[in-house]
Design an enzyme around this catalytic site. Structure first.
Site, PDB file in Angstrom:
ATOM      1  N   ASP A  59      -5.694   0.710  -1.297  1.00 41.82           N
ATOM      2  CA  ASP A  59      -4.647   1.702  -1.558  1.00 41.82           C
ATOM      3  C   ASP A  59      -3.307   1.057  -1.913  1.00 41.82           C
ATOM      4  O   ASP A  59      -2.241   1.637  -1.667  1.00 41.82           O
ATOM      5  CB  ASP A  59      -4.452   2.635  -0.338  1.00 41.82           C
ATOM      6  CG  ASP A  59      -5.710   3.411  -0.014  1.00 41.82           C
ATOM      7  OD1 ASP A  59      -6.499   3.662  -0.933  1.00 41.82           O
ATOM      8  OD2 ASP A  59      -5.905   3.757   1.160  1.00 41.82           O
ATOM      9  N   ASP A  60      -3.367  -0.136  -2.483  1.00 36.86           N
ATOM     10  CA  ASP A  60      -2.123  -0.848  -2.762  1.00 36.86           C
ATOM     11  C   ASP A  60      -1.916  -1.139  -4.244  1.00 36.86           C
ATOM     12  O   ASP A  60      -0.913  -1.712  -4.635  1.00 36.86           O
ATOM     13  CB  ASP A  60      -2.125  -2.175  -1.973  1.00 36.86           C
ATOM     14  CG  ASP A  60      -0.808  -2.897  -2.107  1.00 36.86           C
ATOM     15  OD1 ASP A  60       0.214  -2.310  -1.705  1.00 36.86           O
ATOM     16  OD2 ASP A  60      -0.798  -4.026  -2.644  1.00 36.86           O
TER      17      ASP A  60
END
Lengths: 286, 286, 286, 286
Positions: free
Chosen positions: D230-231
């Protein structure tokens, strides 16, 4: 909530002292466990409007005796009211023409339980969406509509709607104007999606006219159908941003996302008995 | 509404049958004309929360007898409650540092009657906003805050706040962290504006960090201050779109518009007794 | 950027091959360091529109020779063009009546450098905003306007505007309709804020009419003033959600927030030479 | 546009004078009719980024000679570049688990031509969506993934992806984390939808955590997948309003609408070669 049986009462009446107490006391008498309640006072029209939903588990009044038991209160306060039971799913018909984006959306929401209803039939003036209807196992009826056969076509539609015991009709980009007779037959029971931010761009080709006017936002509006085109009580509206880079095709594409969301919200709220229409406006109870 | 005297009652208690009836009957006993009522049930916490506002014109219970008259109901249902009278304007202090955009906004809203309160004082750790305060005729106190004098500075602030009989403290981009003692002194009575969409980018330099992360929307959050930084109950949030064309300065500029709106909504809702905070969350009554 | 001297060129002309190359080569000849460039093709109108901004540091063409040097290219491609220098701040007049929320907002943005212009004067038909103007040190001229003295009043306004060498006129809720003569005198140089989502509710009392129609969103629109009321090229629009709980006063209050933001964006974009108006629409360059 | 053959060039390189001229002159040499051009300068990183699309009708350079002809310019300016031809549709694989709302949406957009690509296969770790895939005539491969067989399962996936000559992988609520090896194999070619406003609530159960924190808006984020969960570079985000009346189920339902829109925008922009990712951020060309 969905696996509990509940009842929902919608009330409108002239505002006066003691209304909330009267309703609350009535429900308490029969041990109602209130799940949600929301009310609204319209000081200009001096109206009181209320939605109350309670758990039927533990409610000591049989619902087939509800009308008789509630009648004295309703009469005293001159109430218009209706009660709906979660156990009896509303029956919804969908009308569609060739654009299928709203239909795809409604049927998907229906299939995952987001719209708590039965859909006994889809009516169209074209064959285009048949395969989609069949994928969802819903009978699909094609009734062609022309200038000459309108009355006949509507009679055919009514026969189907009545046979299916339909409560709500959703026009999911259905490109025919319903007759006044049709509309009067289903007051506040036909929901339409118009692809503009009403009252701007009512009538035909709203995206083209929005483009020509150079607006910076486009919108969509769901509303109850009345005898005047695009003039019924507005249920929901939403807009999205456009820019000079968007041509008419882009507006149509961006608009589809609005139409789906705005129509589906209206349908869900109607199915959940959240809408009270009066004075050509709507109250949406939370 | 503003030129009528009204009372507003906020209640929270364990949910049970008969609560609405009990409150409605109590108010009816004294002939209350209910102007607005809104309630909420939290089924997870088994809580009942209610806000009811009624016209004092025709209300037969003198308000100085209200507490005694309401006590039996409150005790029976284990209620936490407070009643506010529109005749008694809340008294609000504003804390500010150097950025004056929120202060300009609050004072303008105050001056046109949008915020129904008195503002007996403004406290700052800088001289910068004095001229603005004086334009609005509001006493402006500069109390410098350093690492070494914090306790002393806060004692000075408390003295001013108490002398002014303040109900609510608004941190309008006040760049000092309040001590735990300060926060405990004013539970749910200090509103802060944080310039991010919490919980993202809590702490320092949120616009710089939003820029570095490459988010496509920036936000602002108003919340009650608690002992943990940027962690209190959120009252309101709003976002706006940014793009790769926006540098940090653009984010700061766009963010100012968010901060003003998000802070002013929180302040207005607090002043109108629309907020109930529990479980580190807020209920905002319509 | 703001502390560098830059030039901004706005161009519109019939689209053809080689336009970007011609402009880029011209700027390169004089060693321009391009800071921003944005272009747009309108395939329907066959138009090419461009905005290019470059650093004057290192640019070897003196700007007083720019027109002569650029003329051959402009003539060859039938360009309409204008160049603006950041060193010469645009001069903006504000017209206001009694509502001061837009004025407060514009003057605050001006005071913190968000609007890069000079404001040599404010013109009003009422005394109400004088104190605010004086707080910001801006001359405030009251010119009463009646049915009978309109021509005379406008002549007075023009004299002031010309003496002040004004580039842009902003109608910050100025409640008088400008004459056709006035509008023609300042083509695409008068910006108005209308308190509705145009084209819905053009003309008088838009909030009252939005309330009566029962819309679920209200809007505001900034636009260039043309001879037809509320019909000029739209620069910016924004909306906010309302509900049945909002009365007309709530709409007016929520609308004020929209008006401020929508007007200030239009003014900033105009001051930054980001707007090209054609065909009664606008292109907003990023 | 869709029925014309066009080419799209994406460029990033160190910023310097003369870049636009060099590219424009190159295209003009071969008589390119530019349809769209957009550029961006990142002054902090001293980067120049550009997207230019031109009509191949009349373009005198055969596209199989493009690389050789463009090489001198690209080398001189140290460009990273890629050119895409509209005639060659991108090939997209969709990964899905059990939630089918994003898949329904992508397949509908694909079926009406909103997503200009081929979809040679759908890969899932469950049988649930097979019927939907078959309705659209797309091969559906079930590859179970467990802790123990992950490497093997991914090898199977890669074989299918390579056989299908896939350009882009879309994770439409695929509930398995891809291995670092997988991610490295498809840099900036795997798009994920995360059901929160990142960086808030990264990781598991974001709706539950948003509910617990009491936020007033929920969001969704589409991003390129990188080795950190999720980065990756954010492509698009959107939010919607919630209130205390919404429980976790309501958040999930409202979130579905966000997820669909946010994912589909990212996919469309990628397919239209509008995205340049650098520094863990994205530029989205209009």
């Amino acid at each position: 909530m969905s696996n509990r049986h509940s009842a929902t009462l919608l009330i409108s009446c002239p505002d006066s002292h003691g209304l909330v107490a009267a309703i609350a006391n009535f429900l308490l008498t029969y041990n109602a466990n209130i799940l949600h309640a929301d009310q609204h006072q319209d000081p200009v029209e001096n109206l009181f409007l209320m939605r109350v939903q309670w758990d039927l588990n533990g409610f000591t009044l049989p619902m087939d005796s509800f009308a008789a038991a509630f009648a004295p209160i309703a009469e005293k306060h001159n109430m218009q009211w209706q009660v709906s039971l979660s156990v009896r799913k509303p029956r919804m018909a969908i009308f569609v023409s060739k654009y299928e984006h709203c239909l795809v959306d409604l049927l998907h929401r229906y299939s995952i339980g987001e719209l708590d209803c039965d859909i006994p039939l889809i009516i169209s003036n074209h064959e285009d969406c048949r395969r989609l209807a069949e994928f969802h196992g819903i009978p699909y009826h094609v009734i062609a509509v022309t200038k000459d056969n309108k009355a006949e076509a509507e009679a055919h539609q009514w026969a189907l709607l009545e046979e299916a015991d339909v409560d709500l009709i959703v026009l999911a980009r259905y490109m025919q104007v319903l007759s006044q007779k049709f509309v009067e037959r289903y007051p506040h029971r036909v929901i339409n999606i118009h692809h503009s931010f009403l009252p701007a761009f009512d009538g035909a080709k709203p995206y083209h006219r929005a483009f020509a006017r150079g607006v910076k936002l486009i919108g969509a509006t769901s509303h109850y159908v009345t005898e005047i085109l695009d003039d019924g009580p507005i249920i929901e509206q939403e807009v999205t941003r456009i820019s000079h880079r968007d041509d008419v095709e882009d507006l149509i594409q961006k608009g589809r996302d609005l139409e789906r969301i705005v129509l589906s919200r209206a349908v869900r709220w109607h199915l959940e008995n959240r809408i009270l229409a009066y004075n050509n406006k709507t109250v949406i109870f939370d």
